[in-house]
Scaffold this active site. Structure first.
Site, short mmCIF file in Angstrom:
data_model
loop_
_atom_site.label_atom_id
_atom_site.label_comp_id
_atom_site.label_asym_id
_atom_site.label_seq_id
_atom_site.Cartn_x
_atom_site.Cartn_y
_atom_site.Cartn_z
N SER A 192 0.85 -1.21 0.00
CA SER A 192 0.00 0.00 0.00
C SER A 192 0.88 1.25 0.00
O SER A 192 1.99 1.23 0.56
CB SER A 192 -0.87 0.01 1.25
OG SER A 192 -1.42 1.30 1.44
N TYR A 219 -2.02 -0.23 10.10
CA TYR A 219 -2.13 -0.74 8.72
C TYR A 219 -0.84 -0.44 7.95
O TYR A 219 -0.27 -1.30 7.28
CB TYR A 219 -3.34 -0.10 8.06
CG TYR A 219 -3.51 -0.43 6.60
CD1 TYR A 219 -4.00 -1.67 6.20
CD2 TYR A 219 -3.17 0.49 5.60
CE1 TYR A 219 -4.14 -1.99 4.85
CE2 TYR A 219 -3.32 0.19 4.26
CZ TYR A 219 -3.81 -1.05 3.90
OH TYR A 219 -3.95 -1.35 2.55
P1 NAD Z 1 -11.73 -5.21 -0.93
O1 NAD Z 1 -12.27 -5.17 0.45
O2 NAD Z 1 -12.60 -4.79 -2.06
O3 NAD Z 1 -11.16 -6.68 -1.27
C1 NAD Z 1 -10.44 -7.45 -0.35
C2 NAD Z 1 -10.86 -8.91 -0.49
O4 NAD Z 1 -10.06 -9.67 0.43
C3 NAD Z 1 -12.32 -9.14 -0.11
O5 NAD Z 1 -12.98 -9.88 -1.12
C4 NAD Z 1 -12.24 -9.93 1.19
O6 NAD Z 1 -13.31 -10.84 1.37
C5 NAD Z 1 -10.90 -10.63 1.03
N1 NAD Z 1 -10.37 -11.06 2.32
C6 NAD Z 1 -10.32 -10.36 3.49
N2 NAD Z 1 -9.82 -11.12 4.47
C7 NAD Z 1 -9.54 -12.33 3.92
C8 NAD Z 1 -9.00 -13.54 4.42
N3 NAD Z 1 -8.67 -13.68 5.72
N4 NAD Z 1 -8.83 -14.57 3.58
C9 NAD Z 1 -9.18 -14.46 2.27
N5 NAD Z 1 -9.71 -13.34 1.74
C10 NAD Z 1 -9.88 -12.29 2.55
O7 NAD Z 1 -10.41 -4.30 -0.87
P2 NAD Z 1 -9.38 -3.84 -2.00
O8 NAD Z 1 -9.30 -2.36 -1.91
O9 NAD Z 1 -9.67 -4.47 -3.31
O10 NAD Z 1 -8.03 -4.41 -1.36
C11 NAD Z 1 -7.19 -5.34 -2.02
C12 NAD Z 1 -5.78 -5.17 -1.51
O11 NAD Z 1 -5.31 -3.85 -1.85
C13 NAD Z 1 -5.64 -5.27 0.00
O12 NAD Z 1 -4.46 -5.99 0.31
C14 NAD Z 1 -5.51 -3.84 0.46
O13 NAD Z 1 -4.80 -3.73 1.67
C15 NAD Z 1 -4.75 -3.25 -0.71
N6 NAD Z 1 -4.87 -1.80 -0.85
C16 NAD Z 1 -6.07 -1.20 -1.03
C17 NAD Z 1 -6.14 0.18 -1.17
C18 NAD Z 1 -7.43 0.91 -1.37
O14 NAD Z 1 -7.40 2.16 -1.34
N7 NAD Z 1 -8.56 0.25 -1.59
C19 NAD Z 1 -4.96 0.94 -1.11
C20 NAD Z 1 -3.75 0.29 -0.92
C21 NAD Z 1 -3.71 -1.08 -0.80
#
Ligand code: NAD
Length: 279
Positions: free
Chosen positions: A142, A155
């Protein structure tokens, strides 16, 4: 890897957001896609959505924090498909809150999902990639790894650890034929922010305005796909991350940025410990 057709690709947390959109890109390009997620209903819906576009995906309910489940999934993938070409460690959870009020249970949950989940997958799949002398691992960190914004500290600390681990691993296994791409998304409009309201006016406002200044998961899915196709080592995703990265070279700038963020996002003096003798 110039051509991703005929590749076997596994995306964790693939039922939603960035993971889903990344999987969609690979599926459209002709890869065989395996989606895993802890959320069975969302996983079925994701497969159905991709199916409507004429794409067949394989799904499996997996909790990335459960080492036995991850190892069993690796055995199933290798037995069914013979290999895994691309592993996308995307599953992750967010947390917004000040360090002083972050419980140890919350730390544990964040470390379990955002760090152990990645490690379990790498230990389950990397040996077979090294044996073949071929493979690609994507680890989604991230932009908070660079910005470390107040109220996102727990985080950010764990994502920074995941990013550091991923970048070092990349240098170690590259000569053995395995590529590692470390991805640093920042502010992507996904269900990740569901439930994050913020406590200060500025924090609440930043969440309300998220759709207007954030990136779409579709864009980030495309960027991750291209990073794998072009075998990029680091993918910064957003130009803002470059700013966050270089701010560290000028400590006063980084300190000023953090002070401003703390002023707007942290709860402020009304929550300061009472002065001695004034309780
Ligand atoms: P999201 O919530 O849309 O998707 C995350 C998915 O991970 C969900 O489908 C959830 O069910 C699944 N998940 C959660 N815990 C789990 C577990 N224990 N086992 C298996 N699956 C699990 O979020 P996103 O924004 O698509 O995030 C995806 C990745 O990107 C994450 O690692 C997040 O930290 C990272 N990220 C997101 C952002 C943002 O702004 N959205 C920014 C930086 C990094």
């Amino acid at each position: 890897m110039k051509d991703v057709r005929d590749r076997i690709v596994l995306v964790t947390g693939g039922a939603s957001g960035i993971g889903f959109c990344t999987a969609e890109e690979f599926a459209r390009a002709g890869a065989t896609v395996i989606l895993t997620d802890i959320n069975a209903a969302a996983l079925a819906e994701a497969a159905e959505r991709l199916g409507r576009g004429g794409v067949t995906v394989h799904t499996r309910v997996v909790d990335v924090t459960d080492r036995a489940q991850v190892e069993e999934t690796a055995r199933w993938v290798l037995a069914t498909f013979g290999r895994l070409d691309v592993l996308v460690n995307n599953a992750g959870i967010g947390y917004h809150g000040e360090m002083a009020e972050t419980s140890l249970e919350t730390w544990k949950k964040l470390i379990d999902v955002n760090l152990w989940g990645v490690l379990y997958h790498i230990h389950a799949f990397l040996p077979s990639m090294l044996e073949r002398g071929r493979g690609h691992i994507v680890n989604v960190s991230s932009g908070q790894a660079f910005f470390r914004l107040p109220t996102w500290g727990a985080y950010a600390a764990i994502k920074a650890a995941a990013g550091a681990f991923s970048e070092v691993l990349g240098f170690e296994v590259r000569r053995r034929g395995v590529h590692v791409t470390t991805v640093y998304p920042f502010m992507v409009n996904t269900p990740f922010y569901r439930g994050v309201e913020g406590e200060t006016l500025a924090a609440k406002l930043s969440m309300k305005l998220l759709p207007y200044y954030s990136m779409t998961p579709e864009r980030v899915g495309r960027i991750i796909f291209e990073a794998v196709r072009d075998e990029r080592r680091v993918e910064m995703v957003s130009p803002l991350n470059v700013l966050g990265f270089y701010a560290h070279l000028l400590p006063p700038v980084f300190a000023a940025m953090s002070e401003v963020a703390a002023f707007f996002l942290a709860k402020g003096p009304h929550r300061a410990a009472p002065a001695q003798g004034k309780e």
